[in-house]
Design a protein around this motif. Structure first.
Motif, mmCIF file in Angstrom:
data_model
loop_
_atom_site.group_PDB
_atom_site.id
_atom_site.type_symbol
_atom_site.label_atom_id
_atom_site.label_comp_id
_atom_site.label_asym_id
_atom_site.label_seq_id
_atom_site.Cartn_x
_atom_site.Cartn_y
_atom_site.Cartn_z
ATOM 1 N N LEU A 773 0.833 -1.206 0.000
ATOM 2 C CA LEU A 773 0.000 0.000 0.000
ATOM 3 C C LEU A 773 0.868 1.257 0.000
ATOM 4 N N LEU A 774 1.928 1.221 0.780
ATOM 5 C CA LEU A 774 2.805 2.393 0.866
ATOM 6 C C LEU A 774 3.593 2.593 -0.422
ATOM 7 N N SER A 775 4.018 1.499 -1.052
ATOM 8 C CA SER A 775 4.794 1.621 -2.287
ATOM 9 C C SER A 775 3.967 2.212 -3.417
ATOM 10 N N LYS A 776 2.639 2.019 -3.356
ATOM 11 C CA LYS A 776 1.744 2.566 -4.382
ATOM 12 C C LYS A 776 1.320 4.004 -4.077
ATOM 13 N N LYS A 777 1.831 4.554 -2.975
ATOM 14 C CA LYS A 777 1.480 5.918 -2.546
ATOM 15 C C LYS A 777 -0.034 6.076 -2.413
ATOM 16 N N SER A 778 -0.681 5.014 -1.914
ATOM 17 C CA SER A 778 -2.145 5.046 -1.829
ATOM 18 C C SER A 778 -2.640 4.970 -0.393
ATOM 19 N N ALA A 779 -1.807 5.384 0.537
ATOM 20 C CA ALA A 779 -2.208 5.345 1.943
ATOM 21 C C ALA A 779 -3.372 6.295 2.190
ATOM 22 N N THR A 780 -4.450 5.736 2.732
ATOM 23 C CA THR A 780 -5.621 6.557 3.065
ATOM 24 C C THR A 780 -6.132 6.134 4.434
ATOM 25 N N ILE A 781 -5.779 6.913 5.420
ATOM 26 C CA ILE A 781 -6.228 6.655 6.787
ATOM 27 C C ILE A 781 -7.473 7.496 7.044
ATOM 28 N N VAL A 782 -8.532 6.835 7.481
ATOM 29 C CA VAL A 782 -9.786 7.519 7.799
ATOM 30 C C VAL A 782 -10.049 7.321 9.293
ATOM 31 N N ILE A 783 -10.247 8.410 9.988
ATOM 32 C CA ILE A 783 -10.418 8.358 11.434
ATOM 33 C C ILE A 783 -11.892 8.433 11.800
ATOM 34 N N GLY A 784 -12.349 7.405 12.533
ATOM 35 C CA GLY A 784 -13.741 7.378 12.954
ATOM 36 C C GLY A 784 -13.888 7.164 14.449
ATOM 37 N N HIS A 785 -13.263 6.125 14.949
ATOM 38 C CA HIS A 785 -13.392 5.762 16.368
ATOM 39 C C HIS A 785 -12.554 6.718 17.232
ATOM 40 N N PRO A 786 -13.016 7.040 18.452
ATOM 41 C CA PRO A 786 -12.240 7.916 19.350
ATOM 42 C C PRO A 786 -10.823 7.410 19.620
ATOM 43 N N SER A 787 -10.640 6.090 19.688
ATOM 44 C CA SER A 787 -9.303 5.544 19.923
ATOM 45 C C SER A 787 -8.405 5.738 18.711
ATOM 46 N N GLU A 788 -8.999 5.712 17.509
ATOM 47 C CA GLU A 788 -8.225 6.025 16.305
ATOM 48 C C GLU A 788 -7.764 7.483 16.345
ATOM 49 N N ARG A 789 -8.680 8.349 16.708
ATOM 50 C CA ARG A 789 -8.339 9.778 16.751
ATOM 51 C C ARG A 789 -7.271 10.049 17.804
ATOM 52 N N ASN A 790 -7.382 9.389 18.943
ATOM 53 C CA ASN A 790 -6.404 9.586 20.015
ATOM 54 C C ASN A 790 -5.013 9.120 19.589
ATOM 55 N N LEU A 791 -4.948 7.978 18.890
ATOM 56 C CA LEU A 791 -3.654 7.464 18.425
ATOM 57 C C LEU A 791 -3.067 8.382 17.349
ATOM 58 N N ALA A 792 -3.905 8.828 16.421
ATOM 59 C CA ALA A 792 -3.434 9.737 15.373
ATOM 60 C C ALA A 792 -2.948 11.053 15.974
ATOM 61 N N LEU A 793 -3.648 11.514 16.999
ATOM 62 C CA LEU A 793 -3.256 12.744 17.680
ATOM 63 C C LEU A 793 -1.841 12.617 18.251
ATOM 64 N N HIS A 794 -1.555 11.494 18.885
ATOM 65 C CA HIS A 794 -0.223 11.290 19.477
ATOM 66 C C HIS A 794 0.848 11.152 18.396
#
Length: 869
Positions: A773-794
């Motif tokens: 996924l990274l080699s294709k430059k197609s990384a798409t992270i979508v944040i929905g859950h509060p724990s996802e947002r908290n991890l992305a924040l850090h």
């Protein structure tokens, strides 16, 4: 547009501006008198009726008299600190006593595009404007009533400066103008071109000539009269204060929300602009004592991500001078006005609320987190991890920094006392190298001194055949015992002691046999040191005390020539302020010998002059703090150190203690050898891993145990030290540092391995390859859950942590961040299903993003990582 192309005020316009200012001042005085009369009336007749709350309006006054006109310098940008027009205006304000404020950026939007230079505004009325450096300076002199004398002659010299002295003018016109300037100074007061006091003409001419000096043939050298004129003004407090004040008048550069990796500064840019809209006349003061920062991480992460507390001190400040905006009667109302000035559609923050006495709380928008993490992950090249972005405007990039650390003594084995300097120093070097500094990793070993006479004499006794061609090998298996035996002979035998003292003299004189024995001792010691450095992955370049021996006499001579050396009881000393230090620096002992003071002064000069260091960091135990600060102060005293160009630091660390709270020693009372301490950590980790394999709780093979245990064991020792403020003492405990729970390297390494294990299972069981996924430059992270947002924040906090740690170079700041990130990882993998979920690809990418940041932190701490445990 250059200043020469900027339209100057006509005489008529200048007079009109002065008249307008005088009229405003008159009205202000009348209003003030009226207000005082009303106040007196209210006092006599009872309290005045309170005004009904109204919508907050921006205040336009700064002084203690609310109705005084406010003068703003605007239409500036970050490069204006180098602008001669802006500098003239700032110096004129200091010279003539006018308080200039930074203009809100909106003031410049009403100006015609032809005016690209600075502009002077009166209050918020953008029709009362003066342009150009000379025009603004002249307007300031007029409105303060200090520009009437010899006005025509002042204007004549202003015209001379504008038409003949500026960089773009011809050499012929410059030469003619300099002749006129020389004549005016020679026939006048010598230091002023008009009259006997500073005028706008002096300000304009001095600024222009100082900026032109060395840039063209006409101004490379001035006559003695002109040079004296320039030197007097440039060294004056008026010019110095004006130059310093300009930095507060220039607005901070606009924040690049798309590319700047600092999340704190992104939030700050939103709040800073909002506060400036509400209180434009305080724009130059807001955050001025904290690098323009008006926000901070929230104290309670459950309530918010960031908080702003500026409303409270600003309210108190404005209330004290009776200058509150209309309708503002409390800090909470001011905070609400600031929130109202933040656009709802801003790309960074949301959920803004007032809390308590005036705190403003906010959350980071998920869309902002997604944008930056996706950009990071799509920047990966090949199979390598994406490179973590650096904070903008890092001063250390390209600097030469000397880091002096570890520094064991020759003929002594490294013990637990060397642990802290060695691992703290390695981390400091890695942090500085990460941000682009040219780091000199100096191992200032103790390879010179009187103790070597004793060691040389003892080695001759212990190895009497040393020097013979067939029996020259020396096998010293225990350096510590060798040193103890030599010391015992020195203390007990007078003849041995006398011979030892003679061998010191012989060594320093270059005696071949003594030098050969000294070299053998150094080589044996280095091999022992390397055992420790290899285990801890430490890189150093040895530059010991002996290296500076020949450099000491010239240093002493320099202090003598500058009259900074005094003889006290036969010793040559440098006396520093007694309020700071009770003893002097001793550059040469009464017997002619040199000590630590001598060596460290020579080392400082070498590092500044030869290595070109702009920053020097010495890492030793805290008890040596005064010694190093004396060395630094002596460097300033003699003129080697310019605090505007050099930064000298001592990082002092506390003591490693045993479980009993005393210095860490063996049961027999001996100092713990560092090699033994490190090896025991690995042995204990091996035992733990073998137990987990037996319990089928590990995925590594028995053959991998030692390698994994070494990485984790050494990492555990390092982290246990680095995770705390270096100035504190701590108790050494294998049980605590090897615990799989809590703030330990073991817990962090397991968290990292868990992330990589999830990614490996996704590839094996679901045919989803994160690397693909990274080699294709197609990384798409979508944040929905509060724990996802908290991890992305850090994850997004990394750049801010680097900026923070660069202030004092304390690695524990990275440890704190890494531990908080690992806790966020634990919460995320517990709360959010990754494998087989509809969000699998997005969450796998978030796992990898977290692992990338963790690996970078491990590397900065000098700790290895493992993908499988």
């Amino acid at each position: 547009m250059t200043e020469g192309e900027t339209k100057e005020l006509s005489n008529k316009a200048k007079k009109r501006l002065a008249k307008s200012a005088a009229k405003k001042a008159t009205k202000a005085e009348e209003k003030k008198e009226k207000g005082e009369a009303e106040k007196q009336g209210a006092t006599k007749g009872g309290p005045a009726k309170a005004a009904a709350p109204a919508e907050a309006e921006p205040s336009s006054r700064t002084s203690t008299t609310p109705s005084d006109p406010v003068y703003y310098l605007g239409n500036l940008n970050a490069s204006s600190v180098e602008c001669t027009s802006a500098l003239k205006a700032s110096i004129a304000a200091k010279a003539f006593g006018l308080n200039l404020s930074r203009a809100p950026y909106t003031y410049g939007q009403t100006l015609p595009s032809v005016f690209s230079g600075p502009a002077l505004f009166v209050d918020s009325n953008t029709s009362n404007v003066a342009f150009g450096g000379n025009g603004i300076a002249k307007a300031i002199s007029l409105v303060t009533g200090k520009g009437d004398a010899n006005s025509a002659l002042v204007d004549e010299f202003l015209e001379l400066e504008r038409t003949s002295l500026r960089k773009s003018r011809s050499d012929k016109s410059k030469k003619a103008a300099l002749v006129k300037l020389e004549h005016a100074l020679s026939t006048g007061s010598e230091y002023f071109v008009v009259g006997n006091s500073l005028t706008v003409a002096d300000i304009a001419i001095v600024v222009t000539l100082s900026q032109s000096s060395g840039t063209d043939t006409c101004t490379d050298t001035y006559t003695a009269t002109v040079q004296s004129y320039l030197d007097m003004h440039l060294s004056s407090s008026t010019f110095a204060d004006g130059k310093a004040a300009l930095t507060n008048l220039v607005p901070p550069p606009s924040f690049d929300l798309d590319n700047n990796p600092s999340m704190l500064r992104a939030v700050n840019s939103i709040f800073y602009d909002a506060i400036c809209k509400v209180l434009p006349h305080l724009a130059h003061e807001i955050g001025s004592d904290n690098d323009g920062i008006v926000i901070e991480k929230a104290k309670q992460i459950k309530l918010a991500d960031y908080q702003c507390k500026e409303a409270m001190p600003l309210f108190s400040q404005l209330k004290a001078i009776q200058n509150l905006p209309n309708g503002i009667h409390s800090p909470q109302q001011l905070a609400q006005a600031i929130i109202a000035s933040i656009p709802v559609d801003n790309p960074v923050c949301e959920k803004l609320v007032v809390n308590g006495p005036g705190f403003i709380l906010c959350r980071i928008k998920s869309s902002y987190l997604e944008q930056h993490i996706n950009t990071l992950m799509n920047s990966a090249e090949g199979s390598s991890d994406p490179k973590m972005p650096l904070p903008f405007n890092i001063k250390e990039t390209g600097q030469t920094v000397v880091v002096d650390f570890s520094s064991p003594n020759i003929a002594k084995e490294m013990h637990v006392g060397h642990l802290r300097s060695t691992i703290i120093g390695e981390s400091v070097c890695r942090i500085l190298e990460f941000v682009g500094a040219d780091v000199k990793r100096v191992n200032h070993v103790g390879d010179w001194g009187t103790q070597f006479g004793m060691l040389i004499t003892y080695l001759k006794e212990a190895y009497p055949t040393f020097g013979d061609a067939e029996n020259s090998d020396v096998a010293i298996s225990d350096l510590t015992q060798f040193y103890k035996n030599a010391k015992a002979r020195f203390d007990e035998d007078a003849d041995f002691k006398k011979t030892s003292q003679l061998n010191v003299v012989n060594l320093q004189a270059g005696d071949e046999e003594c030098r050969a024995i000294w070299k053998v001792l150094c080589d044996i010691s280095r091999r022992e040191f390397e055992k420790v450095y290899k285990r801890l992955d430490i890189t150093l370049e040895e530059c010991g005390e002996s290296f500076y021996n020949k450099k000491i006499p010239p240093v002493i001579q320099e202090f003598e020539e500058k009259g900074l050396l005094k003889v006290s009881d036969g010793s040559k000393c440098v006396f520093l302020p007694q309020k700071k230090y009770v003893i002097p620096l001793m550059l040469q002992k009464s017997d002619g010998g040199f000590g630590y003071d001598s060596t460290d002064m020579a080392a400082l000069k070498y590092r500044i002059d030869h290595l070109g260091a702009s920053r020097v960091v010495c890492i030793t135990d805290f008890s040596q703090g005064d010694h190093f600060h004396m060395i630094f102060d002596a460097g300033r005293m003699i003129g080697w150190i310019d605090d505007d160009k050099h930064k000298l630091e001592h990082i002092g660390f506390g003591t490693v203690m045993g479980e009993d709270g005393k210095r860490f020693k063996t049961r027999s009372g001996d100092t713990v050898r560092l090699v033994d301490l490190l090896d025991e950590a690995v042995e204990r980790m091996e035992a733990s891993l073998n137990e987990r394999i037996a319990e089928k709780k590990a995925v590594i093979t028995p053959e991998e145990v030692h390698s994994v245990a070494a990485t984790m064991g050494y990492g555990a020792v390092k982290y246990f030290d680095l995770r705390r403020n270096p100035t504190t003492n701590y108790k050494f405990s294998y049980d605590e540092m090897l615990d799989t729970k809590g703030n330990t390297a073991i817990y962090l390494l397991y968290a990292h391995a868990r992330l990589e294990s999830i990614c490996a299972k996704a590839k094996r069981d679901f045919n989803v390859d994160v690397d693909d996924l990274l080699s294709k430059k197609s990384a798409t992270i979508v944040i929905g859950h509060p724990s996802e947002r908290n991890l992305a924040l850090h994850v997004r906090m990394f750049a801010d942590v680097i900026e923070e740690v660069l202030k004092d170079l304390y690695p524990y700041r990275i440890c704190d961040f890494l531990y908080a990130l690992s806790n966020a990882v634990s919460d995320f993998v517990t709360q959010c299903k990754v494998l087989g979920s509809p969000e699998m690809e997005s969450r796998l990418l978030l796992c990898r993003a977290s692992a990338v940041v963790m690996r970078q932190c491990f590397d900065l701490l000098g700790i290895g990582h493992v993908d499988r445990i």
